[in-house]
Write a protein that holds these residues in place. Structure first.
Motif, short mmCIF file in Angstrom:
data_model
loop_
_atom_site.label_atom_id
_atom_site.label_comp_id
_atom_site.label_asym_id
_atom_site.label_seq_id
_atom_site.Cartn_x
_atom_site.Cartn_y
_atom_site.Cartn_z
N LEU B 188 0.84 -1.19 0.00
CA LEU B 188 0.00 0.00 0.00
C LEU B 188 0.87 1.24 0.00
N PRO B 189 1.46 1.56 -1.16
CA PRO B 189 2.34 2.73 -1.22
C PRO B 189 1.54 4.01 -1.00
N GLU B 190 2.27 5.06 -0.63
CA GLU B 190 1.60 6.32 -0.32
C GLU B 190 2.00 7.38 -1.35
N PRO B 191 1.16 7.58 -2.37
CA PRO B 191 1.48 8.56 -3.41
C PRO B 191 1.63 9.95 -2.78
N ARG B 192 2.63 10.72 -3.26
CA ARG B 192 2.97 11.96 -2.58
C ARG B 192 2.11 13.14 -3.05
N LEU B 193 0.80 12.92 -3.02
CA LEU B 193 -0.11 14.01 -3.36
C LEU B 193 -0.06 15.12 -2.32
N ASP B 194 0.47 14.80 -1.13
CA ASP B 194 0.61 15.84 -0.10
C ASP B 194 1.65 16.89 -0.50
N LEU B 195 2.48 16.56 -1.50
CA LEU B 195 3.56 17.48 -1.90
C LEU B 195 3.28 18.20 -3.22
N LEU B 196 2.02 18.19 -3.68
CA LEU B 196 1.71 18.76 -4.99
C LEU B 196 2.29 20.16 -5.19
N SER B 197 2.17 21.01 -4.16
CA SER B 197 2.62 22.40 -4.38
C SER B 197 4.14 22.45 -4.52
N SER B 198 4.86 21.59 -3.81
CA SER B 198 6.32 21.53 -4.00
C SER B 198 6.67 20.93 -5.35
N ILE B 199 5.96 19.88 -5.73
CA ILE B 199 6.26 19.20 -7.00
C ILE B 199 6.06 20.16 -8.18
N ARG B 200 5.05 21.02 -8.07
CA ARG B 200 4.79 21.96 -9.18
C ARG B 200 5.93 22.97 -9.37
N LYS B 201 6.82 23.09 -8.36
CA LYS B 201 7.98 23.97 -8.51
C LYS B 201 9.12 23.30 -9.25
N ALA B 202 9.00 21.99 -9.51
CA ALA B 202 10.10 21.26 -10.13
C ALA B 202 10.19 21.57 -11.62
N ALA B 258 18.73 1.50 -4.06
CA ALA B 258 18.48 2.52 -5.10
C ALA B 258 18.04 1.92 -6.42
N THR B 259 18.02 0.59 -6.50
CA THR B 259 17.57 -0.05 -7.75
C THR B 259 16.36 -0.96 -7.53
N GLY B 260 15.90 -1.07 -6.29
CA GLY B 260 14.85 -2.06 -5.99
C GLY B 260 13.48 -1.67 -6.52
N GLY B 261 13.19 -0.38 -6.53
CA GLY B 261 11.90 0.05 -7.06
C GLY B 261 10.76 0.01 -6.05
N ASP B 262 9.57 0.37 -6.54
CA ASP B 262 8.34 0.34 -5.74
C ASP B 262 8.37 1.31 -4.56
N ASP B 263 9.17 2.37 -4.65
CA ASP B 263 9.20 3.33 -3.55
C ASP B 263 8.04 4.32 -3.60
N TYR B 264 7.65 4.70 -4.82
CA TYR B 264 6.56 5.66 -5.01
C TYR B 264 6.80 6.99 -4.29
N GLN B 265 8.10 7.32 -4.11
CA GLN B 265 8.47 8.68 -3.83
C GLN B 265 8.59 9.41 -5.17
N VAL B 266 8.89 10.70 -5.13
CA VAL B 266 9.07 11.48 -6.35
C VAL B 266 10.52 11.93 -6.45
N ALA B 267 11.12 11.70 -7.61
CA ALA B 267 12.44 12.26 -7.91
C ALA B 267 12.22 13.48 -8.78
N ALA B 268 12.90 14.58 -8.47
CA ALA B 268 12.63 15.83 -9.20
C ALA B 268 13.89 16.64 -9.41
N ALA B 269 13.84 17.46 -10.45
CA ALA B 269 14.92 18.42 -10.73
C ALA B 269 14.45 19.80 -10.29
N PHE B 270 15.25 20.44 -9.44
CA PHE B 270 14.91 21.79 -9.01
C PHE B 270 16.01 22.77 -9.43
#
Lengths: 309, 309
Positions: B188-202, B258-270
């Motif tokens: 039950l991964p937790e999608p990072r919808l709580d970070l939408l406003s930060s993600i939109r800055k990427a 770092a190669t296992g996958g299924d983390d469902y975090q967000v990687a971003a370029a800022f």
């Protein structure tokens, strides 16, 4: 994602299918981004197909791909929507080779060209089971003008856009290894996008995938009324007419044609004149259910159509 | 369509999942009709999952349903898009009983509520193969503000939204029958919808499903540049830190996380400051490829991540 695996498949085979649509982001992303189109609604339909259930396991892969698009295009046509784009999920059986995928993609490309339908995104996975496909198709329709299953009223005419029963006869031919126009049509139905302007005049509509009786019944049920279907008025192809003439029980044979499914014509309710391309075969009435008439008498029906589920 | 079959399933189990959204047409239709939303773009993502490939065959059906929604919600989050609606295609193995379907639907309802995500349409079929699922999720993002994989430039910071490696450790626990927070998180991964406003800055972003190295690499490739990842800076959960401390080769263990996958975090370029919720772990550079550093030295990498395909 294995280097040499999914990326090659995407870059070499799938990317050309985007037809340059900017929304597809060259399939480099996990999502497509679609601009809103003020004044239009977006019709979205999603159908799944499984080898051995919805198509024959040895059907040519390009025809399977095209049928997948066409059954969904048929849903858009019945809404009065102009095709906009497709998303595909493909689960390949273990060991599916590159040649098979190439032929499958050739089918997607052929109908992508025929219907000006770009691939906008999707997902490819592997499965220990049979080839399993799901397409999500999007289409534009002028705002508020989508033709729904609900919307028929008692007094509306029931009409269909073309021959009924060819899909079932074609499946039967294909199963017995008989080639010909009907087997071709079963494998490659022709969504009635040519009739969009007539369909938009309908009060309600559905495409005929489960069978005429079932799909007319869906319209009636969604509209909270009944429907009367006069089997003697259903349009038949010359092949279906010849088959019918050879059957011992005409009424049962007509019922078979009207419950076989896979016709991908459109059944619609019209208030007033029936537009070009459609043939009146009955009417919507107060009440509930599907009432079938043949040879001037009511016909008892024990099943309305075919379920793939 | 068998009376007592698909319609009961739709009316009793699926219709409540529409949460009253008018677009769903009470699931009485073959398509949903969505109004355009001027000023917004529609992000569309479609992911498929197969039993035995993407989830364990004996995983509880409600958790499988929720994971299906969540992996797609994670794709929307990475685009900066707010969830709008879902379409599902479900291929049930022959003989799937009503109780199983009810539990599956309970999971859909639970996350439909948690994420205010209505079911807008879809298709249910049967399969001789394993349970096969496909979800198409739609989300709104202010016009022109969708965060894409392309968009990173040399000099941008690479940052991640949270711990790396928990998904892989959780899968390992689940496979060995060990229950606990990480096995729960894998299911039950937790999608990072709580970070939408930060993600939109990427400038660019992707969710981490294939693995940090692979997904950071996807951003670099789509952006036409390289990425340098400093493994010693990747945030770790306390469980992952404890596991790491017990491994003989710290660098190889970090690579595994770092190669296992299924983390469902967000990687971003800022470009400029890294916003709240993100941790800088590297940078985008001119060139091509993924360059990994650990303990101050370059690390040779033979595979970037996990492929489900």
């Amino acid at each position: 994602m294995t280097p040499g695996g999914e990326f090659d498949w995407i870059e070499r085979l799938l990317r050309p299918l985007t037809r340059g649509a900017p929304e597809a982001l060259d399939l480099l992303d996990d999502a497509a981004v679609l601009p809103s189109r003020p004044g239009f609604d977006l019709a979205v339909t999603k159908d799944a197909m499984v080898a051995g259930v919805h198509f024959l396991p040895d059907d040519p892969p390009d025809l399977v791909a095209r049928k997948l698009l066409r059954v969904n295009l048929s849903d858009l046509a019945a809404k009065g929507a102009e095709p906009y784009g497709a998303f595909l999920a493909i689960a390949w059986p273990a060991g599916t080779d590159w040649a098979f995928k190439e032929i499958f993609v050739r089918g997607l490309a052929q109908d992508g060209e025929a219907y000006r339908l770009p691939l906008l995104g999707g997902d490819t996975v592997s499965t220990p089971g049979p080839l399993t496909l799901s397409a999500t198709l999007l289409g534009w329709v002028p705002a508020g003008e989508a033709v729904l299953r609900r919307g028929a009223q008692p007094g509306d005419v029931l009409a269909v856009s073309g021959p009924i029963g060819d899909g079932w006869l074609g499946l039967d031919d294909a199963k017995r290894g008989l080639e010909g126009r009907l087997a071709d049509l079963y494998r490659l139905p022709e969504p009635r996008l040519d009739l969009l302007s007539s369909i938009r005049k309908a009060a309600a509509a559905a495409d005929i995938s489960d069978g005429l009786l079932a799909d007319a019944g869906h319209i009636a049920k969604a509209s909270g009324c009944a429907v009367r279907i006069e089997l003697d008025r259903t349009p038949l192809s010359s092949e279906a007419a010849a088959w019918l003439a050879a059957q011992p029980d005409r009424t049962q044979a007509l019922l078979q044609l009207a419950t076989g499914g896979d016709d991908y014509q459109v059944a619609a309710a019209f208030r007033g004149a029936v537009p070009e391309g459609f043939t009146a075969i009955g009417a919507f009435e107060a009440g509930r259910g599907v009432h079938v008439v043949a040879g001037g008498a009511a016909v008892a029906v024990d099943r309305l159509g075919w379920s793939h589920a």
